[in-house]
Design an enzyme around this catalytic site. Structure first.
Site, PDB file in Angstrom:
ATOM      1  N   SER A  51       0.836  -1.205   0.000  1.00  0.00           N
ATOM      2  CA  SER A  51       0.000   0.000   0.000  1.00  0.00           C
ATOM      3  C   SER A  51       0.868   1.251   0.000  1.00  0.00           C
ATOM      4  O   SER A  51       0.683   2.160  -0.819  1.00  0.00           O
ATOM      5  CB  SER A  51      -0.916   0.000   1.230  1.00  0.00           C
ATOM      6  OG  SER A  51      -1.679  -1.179   1.294  1.00  0.00           O
ATOM      7  N   TYR A 140      -1.519 -11.077   4.032  1.00  0.00           N
ATOM      8  CA  TYR A 140      -1.675  -9.663   4.377  1.00  0.00           C
ATOM      9  C   TYR A 140      -3.147  -9.417   4.669  1.00  0.00           C
ATOM     10  O   TYR A 140      -3.989  -9.428   3.771  1.00  0.00           O
ATOM     11  CB  TYR A 140      -1.176  -8.794   3.225  1.00  0.00           C
ATOM     12  CG  TYR A 140      -1.103  -7.301   3.508  1.00  0.00           C
ATOM     13  CD1 TYR A 140      -1.506  -6.746   4.716  1.00  0.00           C
ATOM     14  CD2 TYR A 140      -0.616  -6.435   2.543  1.00  0.00           C
ATOM     15  CE1 TYR A 140      -1.424  -5.392   4.962  1.00  0.00           C
ATOM     16  CE2 TYR A 140      -0.524  -5.070   2.765  1.00  0.00           C
ATOM     17  CZ  TYR A 140      -0.931  -4.549   3.976  1.00  0.00           C
ATOM     18  OH  TYR A 140      -0.858  -3.197   4.202  1.00  0.00           O
ATOM     19  N   LYS A 168       0.951 -10.475   7.951  1.00  0.00           N
ATOM     20  CA  LYS A 168       1.001  -9.055   8.285  1.00  0.00           C
ATOM     21  C   LYS A 168      -0.424  -8.661   8.642  1.00  0.00           C
ATOM     22  O   LYS A 168      -1.307  -8.669   7.778  1.00  0.00           O
ATOM     23  CB  LYS A 168       1.511  -8.206   7.120  1.00  0.00           C
ATOM     24  CG  LYS A 168       1.548  -6.725   7.490  1.00  0.00           C
ATOM     25  CD  LYS A 168       1.786  -5.804   6.317  1.00  0.00           C
ATOM     26  CE  LYS A 168       1.714  -4.360   6.799  1.00  0.00           C
ATOM     27  NZ  LYS A 168       1.732  -3.385   5.691  1.00  0.00           N
ATOM     28  N   SER A 170      -2.965  -5.911   9.692  1.00  0.00           N
ATOM     29  CA  SER A 170      -3.218  -4.471   9.776  1.00  0.00           C
ATOM     30  C   SER A 170      -4.645  -4.160  10.191  1.00  0.00           C
ATOM     31  O   SER A 170      -5.094  -3.021  10.049  1.00  0.00           O
ATOM     32  CB  SER A 170      -2.915  -3.799   8.431  1.00  0.00           C
ATOM     33  OG  SER A 170      -1.535  -3.886   8.131  1.00  0.00           O
ATOM     34  N   GLY A 193       0.654  -4.419  12.027  1.00  0.00           N
ATOM     35  CA  GLY A 193       0.430  -3.486  10.935  1.00  0.00           C
ATOM     36  C   GLY A 193       0.140  -2.063  11.376  1.00  0.00           C
ATOM     37  O   GLY A 193       0.749  -1.127  10.878  1.00  0.00           O
ATOM     38  N   ASP A 195       0.700   1.147  12.886  1.00  0.00           N
ATOM     39  CA  ASP A 195       1.902   1.739  13.475  1.00  0.00           C
ATOM     40  C   ASP A 195       1.621   2.428  14.806  1.00  0.00           C
ATOM     41  O   ASP A 195       2.478   2.460  15.687  1.00  0.00           O
ATOM     42  CB  ASP A 195       2.503   2.759  12.504  1.00  0.00           C
ATOM     43  CG  ASP A 195       2.838   2.161  11.153  1.00  0.00           C
ATOM     44  OD1 ASP A 195       2.685   0.934  10.987  1.00  0.00           O
ATOM     45  OD2 ASP A 195       3.232   2.926  10.263  1.00  0.00           O
ATOM     46  N   GLU A 196       0.423   2.985  14.928  1.00  0.00           N
ATOM     47  CA  GLU A 196       0.082   3.735  16.138  1.00  0.00           C
ATOM     48  C   GLU A 196      -0.095   2.844  17.361  1.00  0.00           C
ATOM     49  O   GLU A 196      -0.182   3.337  18.488  1.00  0.00           O
ATOM     50  CB  GLU A 196      -1.190   4.562  15.906  1.00  0.00           C
ATOM     51  CG  GLU A 196      -2.454   3.781  15.660  1.00  0.00           C
ATOM     52  CD  GLU A 196      -2.624   3.299  14.231  1.00  0.00           C
ATOM     53  OE1 GLU A 196      -3.724   2.788  13.923  1.00  0.00           O
ATOM     54  OE2 GLU A 196      -1.674   3.438  13.425  1.00  0.00           O
ATOM     55  N   GLY A 212       3.846   1.765   7.292  1.00  0.00           N
ATOM     56  CA  GLY A 212       3.896   2.812   6.290  1.00  0.00           C
ATOM     57  C   GLY A 212       4.394   4.151   6.795  1.00  0.00           C
ATOM     58  O   GLY A 212       4.750   5.014   6.003  1.00  0.00           O
TER      59      GLY A 212
END
Length: 305
Positions: A51, A140, A168, A170, A193, A195-196, A212
């Site tokens: 992505s 994914y 993965k 997310s 996945g 990030d936060e 990302g």
């Protein structure tokens, strides 16, 4: 259970931003420069053409050129996972074969996009990809974009394939990571996945992460991972809070990919702008410059941990 040694995948893995020239053509020289940039930052693993890499805006030949350029520059020095997902199973299998020929370390794919086919179709799609290349394969799961959340029924079926090495994940609920890790076992790689919530994902069983926003602040994620490995959870919580604050600011710009590219450009590596329909972000924007300065200040601060 996977037949591969998966230990090399337990890293902070940067989702690679595909560089473009001013006319939006693929810039392979910048692909190589960005590969060197991350290598010098201490990053050990890259995830190509997903992505963040604007993979669905690239045709198959462009995606192969990205892989070839990265492998030429850092092959053998970094672990390279190639996202091969497309709407067409045959196209995905072709990309998987090329990934193996290029010397990449693994492949990965989302379910077929746009058409949102049923579970049996997704199973056959992924199985065809794994049969095309003798490489570890990472499922994914990103339901907010594909419209399909990997069910435990499909997950259990995929686990029987010895080329399936991990997932993965997310999806937003962090407890999905716990479910996949418990079902997959200790030698099955689960990548966080979102990030936060990297810290939450790791504490719930994720082995590593693919992100990302890592490209905008790779040092912070590398240090966060090191704090987790040391068991310094209080310090990790503080750093995660700082990182999450930066992510909220990244999301305030016209496009995430545009602002990450602008920040990398400010840090000395010009990788152009995103392809339309993603909007560019001006690196002369005072808000971008301030965000860059704040990230660099945070890197300097936490490097003392």
């Amino acid at each position: 259970m996977s037949k591969y040694d998966v230990s090399k995948f337990r890293n902070i893995t940067v989702a690679f931003n595909t560089p473009f020239a001013e006319d939006e053509s693929l810039d392979t020289n910048a692909v190589k420069a960005l590969s060197r940039y991350f290598l010098k930052k201490g990053v050990k693993s890259l995830y190509l053409c997903g992505s963040t890499g604007e993979g669905f805006l690239l045709d198959n030949e462009e995606r192969k050129r990205v892989v070839d350029a990265v492998m030429e520059e850092v092959g053998g020095k970094m672990v390279v996972i190639v996202h091969v997902g497309t709407a067409c199973t045959g196209h995905s299998a072709d990309l998987a074969r090329h990934a193996e020929q290029s010397g990449a370390d693994a492949t990965s794919a989302v379910p077929c996009v746009y058409y949102r086919p049923g579970e049996e179709s997704i199973y056959r799609h992924w199985m065809e990809i794994t049969e095309a290349a003798d490489l570890p394969f990472f499922i994914y799961n990103i339901p907010q974009l594909t419209g399909y959340a990997v069910s435990m029924n499909l997950f259990d079926r995929m686990l029987k394939n010895e080329r399936v090495a991990g997932i993965k994940n997310s999806s937003d609920p962090a407890h999905d990571i716990l479910r996949f890790k418990q079902a997959g076992g200790k030698d099955f790689i689960v990548f966080n996945g979102p990030d936060e919530q990297y810290l939450a994902g790791r504490l719930l069983g994720a082995d590593a992460g693919i992100g990302g926003t890592y490209g905008a602040m790779p040092e912070l994620f590398l240090i966060l991972e090191e704090l987790i490995r040391r068991g310094q959870i209080v310090e990790a919580q503080e750093l995660q809070a700082t990182i999450t604050g930066f992510i909220y600011r990244l999301l305030s710009f016209p496009s995430l990919y545009g602002v990450v590219k602008a920040l990398i450009r400010l840090d000395g590596c010009d990788i152009g702008k995103p392809r339309l329909p993603f909007l560019p972000v001006n690196d002369k924007d005072p808000a971008v410059i301030q965000l860059y300065r704040d990230i660099r200040q945070a890197v300097e601060h936490v490097s003392r941990f």
